[in-house]
Motif scaffolding. Structure first.
Motif, PDB file in Angstrom:
ATOM      1  N   GLN A 190       0.727  -1.200   0.063  1.00 60.50           N
ATOM      2  CA  GLN A 190       0.030   0.000   0.050  1.00 60.50           C
ATOM      3  C   GLN A 190       0.820   1.293   0.051  1.00 60.50           C
ATOM      4  OE1 GLN A 190      -2.445   0.238   3.568  1.00 60.50           O
ATOM      5  NE2 GLN A 190      -3.825   2.056   2.641  1.00 60.50           N
ATOM      6  N   GLY A 191       2.034   1.471   0.860  1.00 57.33           N
ATOM      7  CA  GLY A 191       2.819   2.426   0.922  1.00 57.33           C
ATOM      8  C   GLY A 191       2.164   3.610   1.822  1.00 57.33           C
ATOM      9  N   PRO A 192       3.080   4.323   2.357  1.00 60.02           N
ATOM     10  CA  PRO A 192       2.617   5.407   3.415  1.00 60.02           C
ATOM     11  C   PRO A 192       1.803   6.501   2.931  1.00 60.02           C
ATOM     12  CG  PRO A 192       4.909   5.561   2.787  1.00 60.02           C
ATOM     13  CD  PRO A 192       4.557   4.257   2.326  1.00 60.02           C
ATOM     14  N   GLU A 193       1.949   7.004   1.699  1.00 62.30           N
ATOM     15  CA  GLU A 193       1.126   7.989   1.067  1.00 62.30           C
ATOM     16  C   GLU A 193      -0.340   7.529   1.226  1.00 62.30           C
ATOM     17  OE1 GLU A 193       3.960   6.851  -0.200  1.00 62.30           O
ATOM     18  OE2 GLU A 193       5.284   8.603   0.066  1.00 62.30           O
ATOM     19  N   ASP A 194      -0.763   6.324   0.762  1.00 61.54           N
ATOM     20  CA  ASP A 194      -1.964   5.948   0.564  1.00 61.54           C
ATOM     21  C   ASP A 194      -2.686   5.637   1.858  1.00 61.54           C
ATOM     22  OD1 ASP A 194      -4.373   5.135  -1.492  1.00 61.54           O
ATOM     23  OD2 ASP A 194      -3.775   3.289  -0.258  1.00 61.54           O
ATOM     24  N   ALA A 195      -1.780   5.096   2.677  1.00 56.41           N
ATOM     25  CA  ALA A 195      -2.431   4.774   3.895  1.00 56.41           C
ATOM     26  C   ALA A 195      -2.664   6.154   4.760  1.00 56.41           C
ATOM     27  CB  ALA A 195      -1.275   3.938   4.980  1.00 56.41           C
ATOM     28  N   ILE A 196      -2.038   7.261   4.689  1.00 54.30           N
ATOM     29  CA  ILE A 196      -2.317   8.368   5.325  1.00 54.30           C
ATOM     30  C   ILE A 196      -3.382   9.101   4.624  1.00 54.30           C
ATOM     31  CG2 ILE A 196      -1.100  10.783   5.596  1.00 54.30           C
ATOM     32  CD1 ILE A 196       1.596   9.434   5.834  1.00 54.30           C
ATOM     33  N   ARG A 197      -3.431   8.970   3.307  1.00 48.95           N
ATOM     34  CA  ARG A 197      -4.636   9.710   2.377  1.00 48.95           C
ATOM     35  C   ARG A 197      -6.049   8.730   3.082  1.00 48.95           C
ATOM     36  NH1 ARG A 197      -3.232   7.988  -2.116  1.00 48.95           N
ATOM     37  NH2 ARG A 197      -1.932   9.677  -2.521  1.00 48.95           N
ATOM     38  N   THR A 198      -5.850   7.867   3.100  1.00 44.90           N
ATOM     39  CA  THR A 198      -7.024   6.825   3.673  1.00 44.90           C
ATOM     40  C   THR A 198      -7.732   7.245   5.016  1.00 44.90           C
ATOM     41  OG1 THR A 198      -6.506   4.968   2.233  1.00 44.90           O
ATOM     42  CG2 THR A 198      -8.082   4.585   3.934  1.00 44.90           C
ATOM     43  N   MET A 199      -6.492   7.307   5.994  1.00 43.33           N
ATOM     44  CA  MET A 199      -6.929   7.568   7.369  1.00 43.33           C
ATOM     45  C   MET A 199      -7.553   8.934   7.351  1.00 43.33           C
ATOM     46  SD  MET A 199      -3.869   6.359   9.777  1.00 43.33           S
ATOM     47  CE  MET A 199      -2.615   7.026   8.711  1.00 43.33           C
ATOM     48  N   ARG A 200      -6.883   9.924   6.727  1.00 42.66           N
ATOM     49  CA  ARG A 200      -7.381  11.458   6.525  1.00 42.66           C
ATOM     50  C   ARG A 200      -8.829  11.494   5.904  1.00 42.66           C
ATOM     51  NH1 ARG A 200      -1.958  14.277   4.318  1.00 42.66           N
ATOM     52  NH2 ARG A 200      -0.709  14.840   6.372  1.00 42.66           N
ATOM     53  N   TRP A 201      -8.811  10.756   4.968  1.00 39.11           N
ATOM     54  CA  TRP A 201     -10.469  10.960   4.299  1.00 39.11           C
ATOM     55  C   TRP A 201     -11.263  10.349   5.405  1.00 39.11           C
ATOM     56  CZ3 TRP A 201     -14.624   7.913   3.271  1.00 39.11           C
ATOM     57  CH2 TRP A 201     -15.524   8.228   2.409  1.00 39.11           C
ATOM     58  N   TRP A 202     -11.120   9.181   6.012  1.00 38.05           N
ATOM     59  CA  TRP A 202     -12.091   8.620   6.918  1.00 38.05           C
ATOM     60  C   TRP A 202     -12.492   9.698   8.016  1.00 38.05           C
ATOM     61  CZ3 TRP A 202     -15.540   5.090   6.381  1.00 38.05           C
ATOM     62  CH2 TRP A 202     -15.438   4.258   5.433  1.00 38.05           C
ATOM     63  N   PHE A 203     -11.153  10.327   8.524  1.00 40.79           N
ATOM     64  CA  PHE A 203     -11.566  11.299   9.646  1.00 40.79           C
ATOM     65  C   PHE A 203     -12.262  12.467   9.212  1.00 40.79           C
ATOM     66  CE2 PHE A 203      -9.936  14.493  12.554  1.00 40.79           C
ATOM     67  CZ  PHE A 203     -10.523  13.885  13.784  1.00 40.79           C
ATOM     68  N   GLU A 204     -11.837  13.300   8.100  1.00 41.69           N
ATOM     69  CA  GLU A 204     -12.470  14.401   7.437  1.00 41.69           C
ATOM     70  C   GLU A 204     -13.827  14.424   7.197  1.00 41.69           C
ATOM     71  OE1 GLU A 204      -9.449  15.654   4.777  1.00 41.69           O
ATOM     72  OE2 GLU A 204      -7.961  16.080   6.474  1.00 41.69           O
ATOM     73  N   GLU A 205     -14.120  13.165   6.306  1.00 45.36           N
ATOM     74  CA  GLU A 205     -15.414  12.962   5.811  1.00 45.36           C
ATOM     75  C   GLU A 205     -16.482  12.336   6.390  1.00 45.36           C
ATOM     76  OE1 GLU A 205     -16.109  14.054   2.761  1.00 45.36           O
ATOM     77  OE2 GLU A 205     -14.186  14.833   2.580  1.00 45.36           O
ATOM     78  N   LYS A 206     -16.015  11.309   7.534  1.00 44.39           N
ATOM     79  CA  LYS A 206     -16.961  10.831   8.228  1.00 44.39           C
ATOM     80  C   LYS A 206     -16.517  10.553   9.785  1.00 44.39           C
ATOM     81  CE  LYS A 206     -19.324   9.160   4.553  1.00 44.39           C
ATOM     82  NZ  LYS A 206     -20.563   9.392   4.364  1.00 44.39           N
ATOM     83  N   GLY A 207     -15.660  11.298  10.065  1.00 44.36           N
ATOM     84  CA  GLY A 207     -15.467  11.519  11.597  1.00 44.36           C
ATOM     85  C   GLY A 207     -14.825  10.282  12.354  1.00 44.36           C
ATOM     86  N   LEU A 208     -14.284   9.298  11.380  1.00 47.97           N
ATOM     87  CA  LEU A 208     -13.994   7.931  11.857  1.00 47.97           C
ATOM     88  C   LEU A 208     -12.297   7.916  12.157  1.00 47.97           C
ATOM     89  CD1 LEU A 208     -16.819   7.115  10.889  1.00 47.97           C
ATOM     90  CD2 LEU A 208     -15.571   4.976  10.292  1.00 47.97           C
TER      91      LEU A 208
END
Length: 359
Positions: A190-208
């Motif tokens: 996966q690599g760090p950039e995509d993992a970070i993008r995914t974590m940010r998306w869930w937190f910013e879009e859904k609050g998770l």
């Protein structure tokens, strides 16, 4: 070398939201607060590295009678929460009845699902009902379709939208975002950039927030050693996890997915009946089909909860003097799979290397 550190005001990575002090008491008493039960090995998602070896159809599984007996034992032991695992526990036909039974015994239900069944609003409503006071975890390793596809058998990237829809259903029903989690198994693929993008998306879009689990060469993962991440990228992605989940100070749970109070008060029963310290550690110290669960716990609870490590002075150096050790003691599964010592150093903790270099 400084004195071992036994207390700190901060606490990170806890899953017992609203019950933190009770879980700390169980930790101090070296008791089981939570029991993970793998009710099935069936899961539609098809993760390549699945530590449980899950497939789309069930091959093994505990019977309803076996699970109800486990729940009775859990209640007798004053276990406070059941973490329902799989596979995907929501594909089991009697999942609702079993979780209702757990509630009738006064036990909190936490559900670790792929998230796909939650797209069905009726299922989502029932999950919302039976997890009152507990949490629900879904599993989207990557919000990027191309990355998600290469991490799963069949490459079904449309599953992302289905799981997001399921989370939306849960939130609309009133499940608080802080009682929901997205779980990522972090791999080099996966690599760090995509993992970070995914974590940010869930937190910013859904609050998770994210439960960031380290890839371990267990189950199907034993054949994918190329998925093992390097220490530098582990540091990058887990440091960002800390920032997103817990704020901007310097305290960390390093390469752990939860704090030590969770994994230090928990045991797992796999879908074949083995009792283990952790769902990622697949080798058991007993089997409920051979010996009653309560007898196994009576004899082996100290091993299951890593009892020696509950005193931070017994942590291996340099962990015993780390500022983070009031909440962190390293991932026991990584210590086991990479170093064959479940009570030893976590080789994926970059802070150990930093500490050693300082000394």
């Amino acid at each position: 070398m400084g004195a071992c550190i036994n207390d700190h005001l901060n606490r990170y990575g806890g899953l017992a939201v609203g019950h933190e002090e009770e879980q700390k008491r169980y930790f101090a008493e070296k008791r089981l607060y939570a029991l993970q039960i793998e009710t099935t090995d069936a899961c539609q998602q098809g993760c390549l590295y699945c530590y449980a070896g899950s497939t789309s159809r069930e091959s093994y599984g505990l019977t309803s009678l076996e699970i109800r007996s486990l729940l009775d034992d859990a209640a007798a032991l004053e276990i406070r929460a059941i973490d329902w695992l799989g596979g995907d526990p929501l594909v089991r036909p009697d999942w609702y009845a079993l979780m209702q039974y757990a509630r009738s015994l006064g036990i909190i239900n936490n559900v670790w699902t792929s998230g796909l069944p939650l797209r069905n609003r009726e299922i989502a409503a029932r999950v919302h009902e039976v997890t009152e006071g507990g949490f629900v975890s879904v599993h989207v390793d990557s919000i990027t379709p191309e990355v998600y596809a290469k991490l799963h058998r069949g490459g079904n990237a449309h599953y992302i939208d289905a799981i997001v829809e399921g989370v939306t259903n849960m939130l609309a029903l009133g499940k608080p975002a802080d009682k929901m989690i997205n779980c990522i198994t972090y791999t080099a693929e996966q690599g760090p950039e995509d993992a970070i993008r995914t974590m940010r998306w869930w937190f910013e879009e859904k609050g998770l927030r994210t439960c960031l689990t380290m890839f371990n060469p267990a189950g199907m993962g034993s054949g994918w050693r190329s998925f093992e991440p390097e220490l530098a990228e582990v540091q990058q992605v887990y440091t960002e996890r800390d920032s997103i989940n817990y704020g901007g100070d310097s305290i960390s749970i390093a390469a752990m997915d939860t704090d030590k109070y969770y994994c230090g008060t928990m045991a797992t029963v796999t879908f074949t009946g083995d009792v283990t310290p952790c769902s990622v550690i697949r080798e058991g110290i007993g089997n409920i089909r051979v010996r009653p669960f309560r007898e196994i716990i009576a004899e082996h609870v100290n091993t299951l909860v890593h009892g020696k490590l509950h005193d931070v002075c017994n942590l291996p150096a340099p962990c015993n003097t780390c500022i983070n050790n009031p909440s962190c003691w390293g991932c026991r599964a990584s210590a086991y799979h990479y170093n064959r010592d479940a009570d030893g150093l976590d080789p994926k903790c970059w802070l150990i290397r930093v500490k050693e270099q300082e000394e």
